[in-house]
Each structure stands twice: as C-alpha cells, then as structure tokens.
Design a protein around this motif. Structure first.
Motif, PDB file in Angstrom:
ATOM      1  N   UNK A 189       9.743 -78.060  74.687  1.00 46.04           N
ATOM      2  CA  UNK A 189      10.051 -78.668  73.402  1.00 46.04           C
ATOM      3  C   UNK A 189       9.317 -79.987  73.188  1.00 46.04           C
ATOM      4  N   UNK A 190       9.367 -80.903  74.155  1.00 44.78           N
ATOM      5  CA  UNK A 190       8.846 -82.251  73.906  1.00 44.78           C
ATOM      6  C   UNK A 190       8.055 -82.830  75.061  1.00 44.78           C
ATOM      7  N   UNK A 191       7.500 -82.005  75.946  1.00 41.25           N
ATOM      8  CA  UNK A 191       6.577 -82.539  76.930  1.00 41.25           C
ATOM      9  C   UNK A 191       7.023 -82.540  78.368  1.00 41.25           C
ATOM     10  N   UNK A 192       8.081 -81.853  78.711  1.00 45.86           N
ATOM     11  CA  UNK A 192       8.451 -81.771  80.122  1.00 45.86           C
ATOM     12  C   UNK A 192       7.326 -81.195  80.957  1.00 45.86           C
ATOM     13  N   UNK A 193       6.630 -80.219  80.385  1.00 47.16           N
ATOM     14  CA  UNK A 193       5.495 -79.575  81.057  1.00 47.16           C
ATOM     15  C   UNK A 193       4.191 -80.289  80.745  1.00 47.16           C
ATOM     16  N   UNK A 194       3.908 -80.493  79.450  1.00 44.21           N
ATOM     17  CA  UNK A 194       2.605 -81.005  79.019  1.00 44.21           C
ATOM     18  C   UNK A 194       2.420 -82.473  79.380  1.00 44.21           C
ATOM     19  N   UNK A 195       3.451 -83.273  79.253  1.00 41.57           N
ATOM     20  CA  UNK A 195       3.322 -84.720  79.493  1.00 41.57           C
ATOM     21  C   UNK A 195       3.757 -85.087  80.910  1.00 41.57           C
ATOM     22  N   UNK A 196       5.011 -84.836  81.252  1.00 37.17           N
ATOM     23  CA  UNK A 196       5.559 -85.348  82.511  1.00 37.17           C
ATOM     24  C   UNK A 196       5.026 -84.602  83.732  1.00 37.17           C
ATOM     25  N   UNK A 197       5.116 -83.267  83.719  1.00 34.91           N
ATOM     26  CA  UNK A 197       4.646 -82.515  84.878  1.00 34.91           C
ATOM     27  C   UNK A 197       3.137 -82.649  85.039  1.00 34.91           C
ATOM     28  N   UNK A 198       2.401 -82.554  83.939  1.00 32.79           N
ATOM     29  CA  UNK A 198       0.944 -82.673  83.998  1.00 32.79           C
ATOM     30  C   UNK A 198       0.532 -84.034  84.551  1.00 32.79           C
ATOM     31  N   UNK A 199       1.096 -85.106  84.021  1.00 27.97           N
ATOM     32  CA  UNK A 199       0.752 -86.439  84.511  1.00 27.97           C
ATOM     33  C   UNK A 199       1.228 -86.648  85.938  1.00 27.97           C
ATOM     34  N   UNK A 200       2.416 -86.148  86.268  1.00 29.58           N
ATOM     35  CA  UNK A 200       2.953 -86.337  87.608  1.00 29.58           C
ATOM     36  C   UNK A 200       2.097 -85.696  88.678  1.00 29.58           C
ATOM     37  N   UNK A 201       1.673 -84.468  88.465  1.00 30.72           N
ATOM     38  CA  UNK A 201       0.844 -83.798  89.473  1.00 30.72           C
ATOM     39  C   UNK A 201      -0.578 -84.354  89.482  1.00 30.72           C
ATOM     40  N   UNK A 202      -1.038 -84.891  88.360  1.00 35.01           N
ATOM     41  CA  UNK A 202      -2.318 -85.595  88.361  1.00 35.01           C
ATOM     42  C   UNK A 202      -2.228 -86.850  89.224  1.00 35.01           C
ATOM     43  N   UNK A 203      -1.100 -87.543  89.146  1.00 36.63           N
ATOM     44  CA  UNK A 203      -0.887 -88.729  89.979  1.00 36.63           C
ATOM     45  C   UNK A 203      -0.894 -88.351  91.461  1.00 36.63           C
ATOM     46  N   UNK A 204      -0.255 -87.249  91.810  1.00 35.45           N
ATOM     47  CA  UNK A 204      -0.264 -86.810  93.210  1.00 35.45           C
ATOM     48  C   UNK A 204      -1.686 -86.609  93.705  1.00 35.45           C
ATOM     49  N   UNK A 205      -2.500 -85.936  92.904  1.00 37.98           N
ATOM     50  CA  UNK A 205      -3.890 -85.698  93.291  1.00 37.98           C
ATOM     51  C   UNK A 205      -4.646 -87.006  93.441  1.00 37.98           C
ATOM     52  N   UNK A 206      -4.461 -87.925  92.509  1.00 38.35           N
ATOM     53  CA  UNK A 206      -5.224 -89.170  92.538  1.00 38.35           C
ATOM     54  C   UNK A 206      -4.769 -90.099  93.651  1.00 38.35           C
ATOM     55  N   UNK A 207      -3.478 -90.116  93.966  1.00 27.92           N
ATOM     56  CA  UNK A 207      -3.022 -90.962  95.069  1.00 27.92           C
ATOM     57  C   UNK A 207      -3.567 -90.465  96.405  1.00 27.92           C
ATOM     58  N   UNK A 208      -3.664 -89.158  96.553  1.00 32.47           N
ATOM     59  CA  UNK A 208      -4.229 -88.613  97.787  1.00 32.47           C
ATOM     60  C   UNK A 208      -5.713 -88.936  97.908  1.00 32.47           C
ATOM     61  N   UNK A 209      -6.419 -88.933  96.769  1.00 30.39           N
ATOM     62  CA  UNK A 209      -7.843 -89.270  96.780  1.00 30.39           C
ATOM     63  C   UNK A 209      -8.039 -90.759  97.070  1.00 30.39           C
ATOM     64  N   UNK A 210      -7.208 -91.594  96.433  1.00 28.98           N
ATOM     65  CA  UNK A 210      -7.367 -93.044  96.591  1.00 28.98           C
ATOM     66  C   UNK A 210      -6.966 -93.535  97.969  1.00 28.98           C
ATOM     67  N   UNK A 211      -6.033 -92.865  98.615  1.00 30.13           N
ATOM     68  CA  UNK A 211      -5.550 -93.319  99.913  1.00 30.13           C
ATOM     69  C   UNK A 211      -4.477 -94.376  99.779  1.00 30.13           C
ATOM     70  N   UNK A 212      -3.926 -94.791 100.899  1.00 36.66           N
ATOM     71  CA  UNK A 212      -2.824 -95.747 100.907  1.00 36.66           C
ATOM     72  C   UNK A 212      -3.340 -97.167 100.688  1.00 36.66           C
TER      73      UNK A 212
END
Length: 430
Positions: A189-212
């Motif tokens: 309806x309002x972005x649970x998939x398109x906004x929150x899940x998409x951005x959240x899993x993008x963050x996971x990918x980018x944090x792993x690339x950037x390192x601690x």
C-alpha cells in the motif's frame, strides 16, 4: 405613469421566450483537480520530506561520532538534493510513464507531458510527482546511513542518484508502476516493500562493502539527537501512509490511525522486551520499536483494522529486537536501518495477507485470491526486491568507486570526518 416596455410591446418578449424554450447545446465539462485532495497530497509530501531531511539528519548525526555528526548531516542533504534532481530528469518517467513489465518509458523525462489531472485521480500529476519524489528521497537518505563515520561525502552524493536509477526505479515500477510484481498480485500500500525493505537491504549490502568503522568511532555520541530524529520520522511518515490514499478521504485517516497504532505498539513492545531481556528499558528502545512498527505497517496501513495494525507493529518490534544483536555482530549499521526498516518492512509485507482477512478486521482480498496465493505472491516480492536491492547496490557502489574511494582515510576517520570536510573552523577553535 409610463409602462414598462415589455408590457406595452409584448411582441418584443417573444424572441426571449422562444430562446428559453429552444433546447440548448450542452457545454463540455472540463475535469478539474480537487483542491482539497491536491492540498492533502502536497502536505503529505512535505511531511515525508520532514522525515527525510531533519528527521534522518538528526538520527544519523546522533548515531555518528561527535567529530563526524556534521558530515553525516551534510551527506544527508547532499543525497536529498541529488536524488531530487535525478527524480525530475528520469526516475519518475522510468517508473510511471507507459513502458513494459520491467521499466517505464521516456514520455515524462524532465517531467514533460504531465497531465493537468492524473488519470484515475482527483489531483494534478504534478502533485503526484511531488509526493512520489518525497518517498524516493526518504528511501535514498535511509541508504546514506550505511556509511556513517567512514564514507566520503562526495562518494555518497554521486552514489545516491545512481542507486535511485539502478535499484529504486525498477523496484517501484515492478510494484507501483504496473510491472511484473504487480501482475503477480504483490501488495504494497505505502512502501513497506518499495521504500523500507528496498532501502534496508541496500543498507545491508553497502555496510558489508564499506566495512566496520574504526574502534574510536564505534558508538553514537548523542542518543538524544537520535531520539529527536526518530520522533520526526514517526511524525513525517504519517504523510507517507496518508498520502497513498491519494486524497483527503476516509482511507487516508484510517491509514494514519493504523500507522500511529502500529508505532505505539512497537514502541511499548520493544521497551517491554528490553526490560525482560536486559533488566531495563533502554531510552532509545521506544523510538526503535516505533520505527519498526511504522516500517511494518506501511504495506497495509489502509487495508487492515486497528487491532491488526497494533499486532503488526508489536510483531515487527519483537522480530527486530530479537535479531538486532545477531545482525550487529556482522554488519556495522549505526542507525539500525537494516534491522528497523529492512526487517521491519519484510515482516509487514509477509503479515499483510493474514491481517487483511475480514475476520481480523481487514478489507479482504479482491476477486478469488486465496490466502495461500497472496502469501506466495508476497514471498516472491520480498525475495525479488531483497536480492535486487543488494545486487544493484553492490553494482552501483563498484561503479562509483572507480571514480572515488568509498572510505575516508584512516587519519580522517581518526580525527573525524567533519575536520576533513570543513577544516578546523568547523569546530570554532580559533
């Protein structure tokens, strides 16, 4: 006394009488936008931008080290600016202009050919463009939180528009633009998939690339800023769910109520779990639980009942609180964006088919859709969006890293990114 002309000369009134009796040609009715619905859409867009700019800026500043907080806020604003321009140039057209199942067309590049009234709606297309842009900006600003304390501002400003075009645009078209996920019956309806899940899993990918982060900057310096930012996000995302009703209607009020109920249930649930698991209710737990609930309810805000919204928020908070320690050991995500938005959004998308049932207060399925069919569609949507978000983010990061390194130097991380970005005057030490 002199008599009126029409009494003295009745034949003069005959043409007027005949004109009144003659059938008149009907004037074509020109469709016009509803001013109330238009104002509502613009207000909701501003609320979402409130969540994206001061809301996320404060949250990311609080999650960073004291000498990188200003840089975190600068990155947030740079991302918002770049993404807004990319939205106008190409992103809106590639989502909503007529195209195929995978991508939209070129009919609205540079926002050309916008209709005075968006088809099937009561608002001008420009208002729809504004509201959709606010959601895209919020999603991109979430992704910017992945590199707090260690990412270069220039790199992030270049990366964000490419991420928008490579990751967000296809996902939004597949789901909201009549693409293949919409054809499968995926509901959001309002972005649970398109906004929150998409951005959240993008963050996971980018944090792993950037390192601690370096050990000296491994914890946030100002939880109070994080809580203030979280409260602004709570308020601002009421516009996200209310705006997707596409007018000032009962659905809009229902969506905002359910969003608030989910956030409240999530906040109290997280605090209760903190008390049980660690012996005390952490101050930041309330805002974490509220954000998890908001991310979860976005997929179904106008489709479920009040009780369902509360249970969705509570379930999302419990899930996110339960896995936060596990994720924290593997990905350095200072603002907990992957857990709260990625996992929270995932939980809400998968809970939607259950709580949409009329027996639980929901609106029910359209047509002959069964619970099992709906659940299969939602699982397919989650898998496709999660995988593409991670893969597309990695591709975009690799492309930008060919031009500019992602991470700041070890010395810059040690002294703080504010010093590297602004020099000593940023600290007013003269």
């Amino acid at each position: 006394m002199k008599q009126p002309v029409f009494i003295m000369r009745p034949f003069l009134a005959l043409p007027f009488a005949m004109a009144l009796l003659t059938p008149q040609a009907a004037f074509a009715q020109v469709a016009a936008a509803d001013s109330g619905d238009t104002a509502w859409m613009m207000l909701c867009a501003m609320l979402v931008l409130l969540a994206a700019l001061p809301g996320l800026a404060l949250r990311l500043a609080g999650a960073s080290s004291v000498r990188s907080a200003l840089c975190a806020m600068a990155q947030n604003m740079g991302v918002a600016a770049g993404v807004s321009l990319a939205w106008a140039i190409a992103a809106y057209s590639l989502i909503y202009a007529p195209g195929d199942a995978w991508l939209g067309g070129s009919g609205n590049l540079l926002l050309a050919n916008l209709a005075a009234l968006r088809e099937g709606m009561t608002v001008p297309e420009s208002a729809f463009v504004l509201f959709q842009m606010s959601l895209a900006v919020f999603a991109a600003c979430l992704v910017g939180g992945a590199v707090v304390d260690r990412g270069r501002t220039g790199w992030m400003v270049l990366f964000a528009p490419l991420w928008l075009l490579l990751v967000y645009v296809p996902v939004a078209h597949w789901t909201w633009g009549g693409g293949w996920l919409a054809g499968l019956g995926v509901m959001d309806f309002a972005g649970g998939l398109v906004v929150h899940l998409c951005a959240g899993f993008s963050v996971l990918s980018l944090t792993l690339i950037a390192g601690r982060r370096a050990s000296a900057t491994a914890s946030g310096h100002a939880p109070v800023l994080g809580m203030a930012g979280g409260a602004l996000i709570w308020l601002g995302l009421a516009g996200g769910v209310g705006g997707w009703a596409l007018g000032a209607t009962d659905d809009a009020a229902t969506a905002i109520l359910n969003g608030h109920f989910a956030a409240c249930a999530g906040a109290l649930g997280w605090m209760a779990l903190d008390r049980v698991l660690s012996g005390r209710a952490a101050a930041t737990g309330a805002v974490s639980g509220a954000l998890a609930g908001i991310a979860a309810i976005a997929a179904s805000a106008a489709l479920v009942g009040a009780g369902g919204a509360m249970l969705i928020g509570l379930a999302a908070a419990a899930i996110c609180r339960g896995i936060i320690g596990f994720i924290g050991k593997r990905a350095d995500d200072p603002a907990r964006i992957f857990v709260l938005h990625g996992i929270g959004g995932l939980a809400g998308v998968l809970l939607l088919p259950v709580f949409i049932l009329p027996m639980l207060g929901g609106v029910g399925f359209e047509g002959a859709i069964s619970l099992s069919d709906a659940m299969l569609s939602q699982i397919t949507g989650v898998a496709a969006v999660a995988l593409w978000s991670m893969a597309g983010t990695a591709i975009a990061a690799l492309l930008i890293s060919m031009l500019l390194p992602l991470r700041a130097s070890a010395k810059e991380e040690e002294t703080g990114l504010d010093m590297a970005l602004h020099g000593e005057q940023a600290w007013d030490i003269h």
